[in-house]
Design a protein around this motif. Structure first.
Motif, PDB file in Angstrom:
ATOM      1  N   ASP A 136      36.874 -37.029 -25.875  1.00 43.83           N
ATOM      2  CA  ASP A 136      38.133 -37.615 -26.659  1.00 43.83           C
ATOM      3  C   ASP A 136      37.815 -38.581 -27.887  1.00 43.83           C
ATOM      4  OD1 ASP A 136      40.673 -37.386 -26.776  1.00 43.83           O
ATOM      5  OD2 ASP A 136      41.128 -39.295 -26.229  1.00 43.83           O
ATOM      6  N   ALA A 137      36.458 -39.275 -27.623  1.00 43.19           N
ATOM      7  CA  ALA A 137      35.988 -39.951 -28.452  1.00 43.19           C
ATOM      8  C   ALA A 137      35.497 -39.309 -29.542  1.00 43.19           C
ATOM      9  CB  ALA A 137      35.017 -41.019 -27.779  1.00 43.19           C
ATOM     10  N   VAL A 179      32.185 -28.336 -23.816  1.00 41.85           N
ATOM     11  CA  VAL A 179      32.169 -27.224 -22.809  1.00 41.85           C
ATOM     12  C   VAL A 179      30.992 -27.106 -22.103  1.00 41.85           C
ATOM     13  CG1 VAL A 179      32.632 -24.937 -22.492  1.00 41.85           C
ATOM     14  CG2 VAL A 179      34.285 -25.927 -23.926  1.00 41.85           C
ATOM     15  N   TYR A 180      29.748 -27.025 -22.969  1.00 37.29           N
ATOM     16  CA  TYR A 180      28.455 -27.002 -22.404  1.00 37.29           C
ATOM     17  C   TYR A 180      28.299 -28.181 -21.438  1.00 37.29           C
ATOM     18  CZ  TYR A 180      23.518 -27.670 -22.356  1.00 37.29           C
ATOM     19  OH  TYR A 180      22.131 -27.659 -22.106  1.00 37.29           O
ATOM     20  N   GLU A 181      28.395 -29.518 -22.069  1.00 38.76           N
ATOM     21  CA  GLU A 181      28.144 -30.718 -21.246  1.00 38.76           C
ATOM     22  C   GLU A 181      28.960 -30.688 -19.744  1.00 38.76           C
ATOM     23  OE1 GLU A 181      26.021 -34.292 -20.783  1.00 38.76           O
ATOM     24  OE2 GLU A 181      25.705 -32.903 -22.414  1.00 38.76           O
ATOM     25  N   ALA A 182      30.278 -30.259 -20.009  1.00 40.21           N
ATOM     26  CA  ALA A 182      31.131 -30.451 -18.729  1.00 40.21           C
ATOM     27  C   ALA A 182      30.546 -29.065 -17.666  1.00 40.21           C
ATOM     28  CB  ALA A 182      32.359 -29.884 -18.941  1.00 40.21           C
ATOM     29  N   ILE A 183      30.031 -28.108 -18.156  1.00 44.63           N
ATOM     30  CA  ILE A 183      29.567 -26.980 -17.291  1.00 44.63           C
ATOM     31  C   ILE A 183      27.967 -27.313 -16.652  1.00 44.63           C
ATOM     32  CG2 ILE A 183      28.380 -24.634 -17.273  1.00 44.63           C
ATOM     33  CD1 ILE A 183      30.383 -24.006 -19.335  1.00 44.63           C
ATOM     34  N   THR A 184      27.276 -28.335 -17.397  1.00 44.68           N
ATOM     35  CA  THR A 184      26.203 -28.896 -16.774  1.00 44.68           C
ATOM     36  C   THR A 184      26.436 -29.953 -15.774  1.00 44.68           C
ATOM     37  OG1 THR A 184      25.867 -30.483 -18.377  1.00 44.68           O
ATOM     38  CG2 THR A 184      24.721 -28.388 -18.824  1.00 44.68           C
ATOM     39  N   GLY A 224      37.608 -32.594 -19.733  1.00 45.67           N
ATOM     40  CA  GLY A 224      36.651 -32.483 -20.833  1.00 45.67           C
ATOM     41  C   GLY A 224      36.568 -30.977 -21.368  1.00 45.67           C
ATOM     42  N   VAL A 225      36.349 -29.983 -20.182  1.00 52.86           N
ATOM     43  CA  VAL A 225      36.415 -28.613 -20.646  1.00 52.86           C
ATOM     44  C   VAL A 225      37.811 -28.116 -21.238  1.00 52.86           C
ATOM     45  CG1 VAL A 225      36.632 -26.283 -19.932  1.00 52.86           C
ATOM     46  CG2 VAL A 225      34.496 -28.039 -19.038  1.00 52.86           C
ATOM     47  N   ALA A 226      38.975 -28.442 -20.592  1.00 50.80           N
ATOM     48  CA  ALA A 226      40.368 -28.276 -21.035  1.00 50.80           C
ATOM     49  C   ALA A 226      40.769 -28.666 -22.521  1.00 50.80           C
ATOM     50  CB  ALA A 226      41.259 -28.917 -19.974  1.00 50.80           C
ATOM     51  N   ILE A 227      40.097 -29.792 -22.717  1.00 51.85           N
ATOM     52  CA  ILE A 227      40.303 -30.528 -24.050  1.00 51.85           C
ATOM     53  C   ILE A 227      39.535 -29.681 -25.186  1.00 51.85           C
ATOM     54  CG2 ILE A 227      39.798 -32.425 -25.760  1.00 51.85           C
ATOM     55  CD1 ILE A 227      39.953 -34.237 -23.195  1.00 51.85           C
TER      56      ILE A 227
END
Length: 307
Positions: free
Chosen positions: A54-55, A111-116, A194-197
């Protein structure tokens, strides 16, 4: 008027659609910058991907609104000159496109960060996330209301507005993630939000980029039917043919047209010109039109042109 090298102004400065919303953009910028600092600080302190996400959106928000403001000021202060006959109004469209690219990059990163993180989600304390998300929600709501009207008129303001809207949705998501973490201790809530955003923002980014590119490629404005406009001009009394018709957008709220109107030998050209100008202004809201009223001989020359 002068005969120098582009220092004289060709016509009085005109405000684009964005120019009328400078106070709203400034207010949204201040609100966004304040919340961004708070979200980044707490996000990194608590390892909350939802809050960092969000930030990050808030950062592009602030950067985007900043670019929008710079573009508006640039367009306002530098009117048409002999070297820049259209002034700097296109800066607003470039800012909107840059906004879209920024948003796309941030959404991809989240999206990448959330998957990891899905395999090993860190422990995120819910309460600090909840508090900061609540502040962010109120701030985004204020900025959203400030920019809502301007987004209807200006692509540039719309870029900033879309970012505020995505931040608003993001704040709601972070709020939900904070509540879930606080009440159930489920660690997957944070990366999933995070991914949803990120996924929510991407389609809106594509639409914004497409609209900016449409203007940069000088396509006809989406709200103007050029075929109908052509037929209306052909139907004017005294007009035999209409060719070399171009309709494009300089920046949001500033549509431009040019056309050649072929007339018969005994036709009053001044009357044809006035009728065509009135038609474009009243029916299509095109105030700035360059119209060439020409006899049949000139029209034949036009037909020989290669483009």
């Amino acid at each position: 008027m002068g005969h120098g090298h582009g220092h004289g102004h060709l016509s009085p400065r005109t405000d684009s659609a964005s120019g009328r919303y400078i106070p709203a953009l400034v207010a949204a910028l201040v609100i966004g910058a304040t919340v961004m600092v708070a979200e980044f600080t707490v996000g990194f302190a608590t390892s909350s991907l939802a809050l960092i996400s969000d930030a990050a959106h808030m950062f592009t928000d602030v950067l985007g609104i900043g670019m929008a403001l710079v573009a508006v000021q640039l367009a306002r202060r530098s009117g048409p000159t002999f070297t820049r006959t259209f002034g700097m109004y296109r800066a607003e469209v470039l800012a909107a496109l840059a906004n879209a690219i920024l948003l796309f990059g941030v959404a991809g990163y989240v999206v990448y960060e959330a998957i990891t993180r899905i395999t090993d989600p860190p422990e995120v304390p819910g309460l600090p996330v909840l508090v900061v998300a609540s502040i962010g929600l109120v701030a985004n709501l204020i900025a959203f209301l400030l920019l809502r009207r301007g987004a209807q008129e200006s692509l540039n303001v719309r870029g900033a507005y879309l970012e505020v809207l995505s931040d608003l949705i993001g704040s709601v998501g972070v709020l939900i993630s904070g509540v879930v973490t606080l009440t159930t201790g489920w660690h997957y809530a944070d990366p999933l939000v995070g991914v949803a955003i990120g996924v929510f923002v991407l389609p809106r980014t594509v639409v914004l980029a497409r609209r900016a590119l449409r203007i940069l490629f000088q396509h006809a404005p989406h709200n103007i039917d050029v075929e109908a406009l052509h037929n209306d001009l052909c139907a004017l009394s005294g007009v035999e043919d209409v060719h070399d018709l171009h309709v494009w957008t300089l920046t949001s709220g500033m549509e431009v047209a040019s056309a050649h109107l072929t007339v018969g030998a005994d036709v009053d050209t001044a009357h044809v010109l006035a009728s065509a100008q009135h038609l474009l202004s009243s029916r299509y809201a095109i105030e700035h039109a360059t119209l060439q009223v020409e006899p049949r001989e000139s029209a034949r020359r036009c037909a020989q042109l290669t483009w």
